[in-house]
Design a protein around this motif. Sequence first.
Motif, PDB file in Angstrom:
ATOM      1  N   GLY A 225       0.827  -1.198   0.000  1.00 26.60           N
ATOM      2  CA  GLY A 225       0.000   0.000   0.000  1.00 26.60           C
ATOM      3  C   GLY A 225       0.862   1.249   0.000  1.00 26.60           C
ATOM      4  N   ARG A 226       0.213   2.402  -0.164  1.00 26.13           N
ATOM      5  CA  ARG A 226       0.966   3.653  -0.224  1.00 26.13           C
ATOM      6  C   ARG A 226       0.301   4.679   0.680  1.00 26.13           C
ATOM      7  NH1 ARG A 226       2.185   5.773  -6.096  1.00 26.13           N
ATOM      8  NH2 ARG A 226       3.724   6.953  -4.891  1.00 26.13           N
ATOM      9  N   LEU A 227       1.111   5.530   1.274  1.00 27.30           N
ATOM     10  CA  LEU A 227       0.609   6.646   2.070  1.00 27.30           C
ATOM     11  C   LEU A 227       1.198   7.919   1.484  1.00 27.30           C
ATOM     12  CD1 LEU A 227      -0.925   7.602   4.666  1.00 27.30           C
ATOM     13  CD2 LEU A 227       1.320   7.620   5.761  1.00 27.30           C
ATOM     14  N   ARG A 228       0.321   8.843   1.097  1.00 24.74           N
ATOM     15  CA  ARG A 228       0.751  10.100   0.499  1.00 24.74           C
ATOM     16  C   ARG A 228       0.367  11.238   1.441  1.00 24.74           C
ATOM     17  NH1 ARG A 228       2.357   9.620  -4.798  1.00 24.74           N
ATOM     18  NH2 ARG A 228       2.266  11.884  -4.911  1.00 24.74           N
ATOM     19  N   THR A 229       1.294  11.628   2.326  1.00 28.59           N
ATOM     20  CA  THR A 229       1.029  12.766   3.203  1.00 28.59           C
ATOM     21  C   THR A 229       1.357  14.056   2.467  1.00 28.59           C
ATOM     22  OG1 THR A 229       3.261  12.589   4.129  1.00 28.59           O
ATOM     23  CG2 THR A 229       1.487  11.459   5.308  1.00 28.59           C
TER      24      THR A 229
END
Length: 441
Positions: A225-229
């Motif tokens: 998965g990816r987290l884009r803050t």
Amino acid sequence: MSVPVVAIIGAGYAGLACGVELARAGVHVTVFERSHTMGGRARVVHKDHHWRVDNGQHILIGAYSELTRLLRLTGVSPKQLAHLPLTLHVPGRLHLKAASLPAPFHLAVGLLRAQGLHWADRLAMLRLMRWLKRRGFRLADPGMTVDALLAETRQTPTLCQLIWEPLCVAALNTPAAAASAQVFANVLRDSLGAGAAASELLLPRTDLSELFPVPAARYIGVRRGRLRTGNAIEAVERVAGGYRLDGDPGSHPWPHVVVATAPYHAGALLASVGGCERLVAQIDALEHEPIVSVYLALGRGQQLPEPMIGLASGSTAGPAQWVFDRGQLGGPEGLFSCVISAHGPHEALARDELVLAVHAQLERQLGRRLPAPEWSQVIVEKRATFACRPGVFRPGIRTPLPGLWLAGDYLDSDYPATLESAVRSGVACATAILAEIGHKA
């Protein structure tokens, strides 16, 4: 066949709970977060270079089964939570600690040992709990307020002032005169009305971003998965194959989008899609209550009698309702977090005046002089929670549009706007998405 993908807007507890459950089932998710800090309205705040404090104090109880399960799942050490018996301590006025016994003996023995209560108070508390238990903690009148419940069960002024009203405003962030008796009954069912383990206080020893959001993001990341803050999503558009997000650097449509923001941001995102006008109007009609956190760093040697104490509050007593000794919870020695829930006269005070008022209140109620703060900070969450009033509308996880979902602490739940409500909504949303795509967890 490619693995279905889901976009989650918001890296608070609800969005990350949804992401963790989907990632656990092998579904690839991308979480978009406007801020560079995860946690939403339960996050760490960096102040004056070296101070790391939460934007508000959150209390967990042993009955918060979904949040504690997700903490275990994401590898959070049990030592990150202080497990304390349910303790209500108001200096010089009340000390009530639940015994380590099955219900209802944990409360009965705690009442027998309680300091500061007369027999009329003890009997009144038992009368309220028996009244609720006979009804299965389900009230016939959905419009009943907490004040009306207290009057119906003939609660004493001492209990109302020192226990029921502070518990109500702490749990529901709504004054007892306006708060939902049914939701308050649900909270009592799972705390005072449950066994010792379910009613335990679980107080975080770390900041609220490190407690769950950071481990959750790590869990999602190692499962592709990816987290884009720092990546704001400004609008959602219906396209062939799903939805396109305004602000997403990618170009492909998302078959499923979860709006896991605060309600006042969710309404705008739903409005941008179209087809959700009635739902948007219902969400936008939610009224909100603030929470103010006053941090006082009083230095080494300063300690409260318990990690969490109650304060007699009101126009004459002072603005704060609860104080947490962060030094006893893994933080700097002498750092106190003072909590003021819901609307009140304190909102008319300047920040310096509020710091002085809370400091003076602590001195009066601890019965001793305190040093001047080495550092102080006032953090105001103007819309911390929805106003938990009788009959308030709380939507479900589904929107009128297929593939567009909601998650958040304001959604329909037995509980008020708590971290447990948030993660339960996220888990429920993930479960529904998995069912739609025919994916087995």
